[in-house]
Design a protein around this motif. Sequence first.
Motif, mmCIF file in Angstrom:
data_model
loop_
_atom_site.group_PDB
_atom_site.id
_atom_site.type_symbol
_atom_site.label_atom_id
_atom_site.label_comp_id
_atom_site.label_asym_id
_atom_site.label_seq_id
_atom_site.Cartn_x
_atom_site.Cartn_y
_atom_site.Cartn_z
ATOM 1 N N UNK A 89 51.918 -45.457 -49.732
ATOM 2 C CA UNK A 89 53.295 -45.384 -49.689
ATOM 3 C C UNK A 89 53.589 -46.657 -49.964
ATOM 4 N N UNK A 90 55.012 -46.727 -50.701
ATOM 5 C CA UNK A 90 55.524 -48.091 -50.989
ATOM 6 C C UNK A 90 56.396 -48.757 -49.721
ATOM 7 N N UNK A 91 56.572 -49.798 -49.713
ATOM 8 C CA UNK A 91 57.403 -50.553 -48.607
ATOM 9 C C UNK A 91 58.621 -49.717 -48.170
ATOM 10 N N UNK A 92 59.545 -48.912 -48.986
ATOM 11 C CA UNK A 92 60.587 -48.195 -48.611
ATOM 12 C C UNK A 92 60.375 -46.822 -48.437
ATOM 13 N N UNK A 93 58.946 -46.551 -48.252
ATOM 14 C CA UNK A 93 58.861 -44.891 -47.972
ATOM 15 C C UNK A 93 58.448 -44.607 -46.318
ATOM 16 N N UNK A 94 59.007 -44.070 -45.622
ATOM 17 C CA UNK A 94 58.743 -43.858 -44.296
ATOM 18 C C UNK A 94 57.579 -43.014 -44.386
ATOM 19 N N UNK A 95 56.625 -43.177 -43.424
ATOM 20 C CA UNK A 95 55.518 -42.439 -43.183
ATOM 21 C C UNK A 95 54.896 -42.864 -41.698
ATOM 22 N N UNK A 96 54.173 -41.859 -41.227
ATOM 23 C CA UNK A 96 53.579 -42.008 -39.731
ATOM 24 C C UNK A 96 53.573 -40.757 -39.051
ATOM 25 N N UNK A 97 52.985 -40.541 -38.057
ATOM 26 C CA UNK A 97 52.867 -39.357 -37.187
ATOM 27 C C UNK A 97 54.237 -38.890 -36.698
ATOM 28 N N UNK A 98 54.583 -37.863 -36.814
ATOM 29 C CA UNK A 98 56.040 -37.419 -36.254
ATOM 30 C C UNK A 98 56.139 -37.438 -34.555
ATOM 31 N N UNK A 99 54.845 -36.926 -34.284
ATOM 32 C CA UNK A 99 54.934 -37.093 -32.617
ATOM 33 C C UNK A 99 54.233 -38.430 -32.199
ATOM 34 N N UNK A 100 53.814 -39.425 -33.003
ATOM 35 C CA UNK A 100 53.132 -40.610 -32.495
ATOM 36 C C UNK A 100 52.027 -40.228 -31.726
ATOM 37 N N UNK A 101 51.324 -39.198 -32.285
ATOM 38 C CA UNK A 101 50.057 -38.832 -31.753
ATOM 39 C C UNK A 101 48.727 -39.126 -32.664
ATOM 40 N N UNK A 102 47.863 -39.586 -32.081
ATOM 41 C CA UNK A 102 46.681 -39.881 -32.782
ATOM 42 C C UNK A 102 45.562 -38.963 -32.234
ATOM 43 N N UNK A 103 45.044 -38.340 -33.264
ATOM 44 C CA UNK A 103 43.938 -36.883 -32.696
ATOM 45 C C UNK A 103 42.840 -37.897 -32.796
ATOM 46 N N UNK A 104 41.719 -37.241 -32.370
ATOM 47 C CA UNK A 104 40.310 -37.735 -32.317
ATOM 48 C C UNK A 104 39.715 -37.821 -34.082
ATOM 49 N N UNK A 105 39.211 -38.959 -34.072
ATOM 50 C CA UNK A 105 38.875 -38.991 -35.453
ATOM 51 C C UNK A 105 38.592 -40.596 -35.723
ATOM 52 N N UNK A 106 38.294 -41.013 -37.020
ATOM 53 C CA UNK A 106 38.533 -42.109 -37.411
ATOM 54 C C UNK A 106 39.419 -42.476 -38.574
ATOM 55 N N UNK A 107 40.161 -43.398 -38.583
ATOM 56 C CA UNK A 107 41.309 -43.762 -39.554
ATOM 57 C C UNK A 107 41.181 -45.242 -40.164
ATOM 58 N N UNK A 108 41.413 -45.497 -41.207
ATOM 59 C CA UNK A 108 41.478 -46.808 -41.654
ATOM 60 C C UNK A 108 42.503 -47.083 -42.523
ATOM 61 N N UNK A 109 43.390 -48.192 -42.297
ATOM 62 C CA UNK A 109 44.607 -48.675 -43.005
ATOM 63 C C UNK A 109 44.560 -49.896 -43.687
ATOM 64 N N UNK A 110 45.132 -50.166 -44.535
ATOM 65 C CA UNK A 110 45.415 -51.405 -45.207
ATOM 66 C C UNK A 110 46.931 -51.422 -45.523
ATOM 67 N N UNK A 111 47.527 -52.553 -45.339
ATOM 68 C CA UNK A 111 48.809 -53.084 -45.747
ATOM 69 C C UNK A 111 49.092 -54.247 -46.537
ATOM 70 N N UNK A 112 49.121 -53.936 -47.894
ATOM 71 C CA UNK A 112 49.116 -55.160 -49.052
ATOM 72 C C UNK A 112 50.380 -55.417 -49.266
#
Length: 315
Positions: A89-112
Amino acid sequence: MTDREQHLSGRSKAGESGMWYHEENPGPIASLPFINQFGSMKFSKVRMDENMRPHLNDGIEIHFIESGKYDWVIENRSVELLPDDLSITAPWHWNGSPAGKMDMGQINWLIIKPEAFSPEAPLQLGNWSKLSSSFQEELGNMIAAEKGMVLKKARVFKKYFAEIKEELQHQREGYDRIIGNLIENLLIELYRDLKHRKSKIKEDDHFIEQLTTLVQSDLTKKWIVEDMASHFGMGKTKFNDEVKRLTGYPPNSFIINLKIEKAKAQILAPNGMDLSDIAYNCGFSSLQHFTTTFSHRTGITPGKYQSQLRKREVN
């Protein structure tokens, strides 16, 4: 200590492990001004996290899913992130979990964090990057045009997150330069993927355009799937799969849709053609066949469709 304070301090809660570096807990990214955040978290149980609700970030945000399933929203569009999926996503694109819920698993993220990037300004990564300005601008245009995207089965990107994570963990001499190179290589890989994707979309559009032109050249003809497949140099199975993938319908059903669209156009025509003539011109075997098919596809008979249009014209 609250959940947010615990996260911002860099401490993990029970049921989670990994790293998360950000503005209030920069750790080794303090010497990497082109990185706003880097996270690699594994969750062994579901938990709520307000930080993961739909948000904006001052940078290009990239998520890579190693395991688990995450319900996500990008620009009000619901998406499902599965293992090996990559979201950008670009800086002006909204994104995320609608419920603010993190399920079991592994997630990686990078913000440049680029030096410049907005709907009005082309992407400029900054002096740290040796990528050409034309390359950066074109990559930025592709990211912006998609309004947030998900690349499915993008396993090739996993290695970049793993290597960046290792460099941040050990912080050996020159780790900042190596991480810069890794991010440049990631962006080159992303550019190639999006370029191929753009080319494939054009190719797909051209295929459907050719198929539509072929069928519309003679709607009264009884089109045989094997013959159409042969026309495009495909076997029947591949042709069926391609048409269904691109239109949502198998070939015969797609042809019926084209006939219905032609019938609608002729009903709208000012010459006021008889419905029986329209049925024949559009390749239906009889007026009854036309009426039944038209009703099934539109929810209204051709006669009622015609009368409604005439009433609107009068009014």
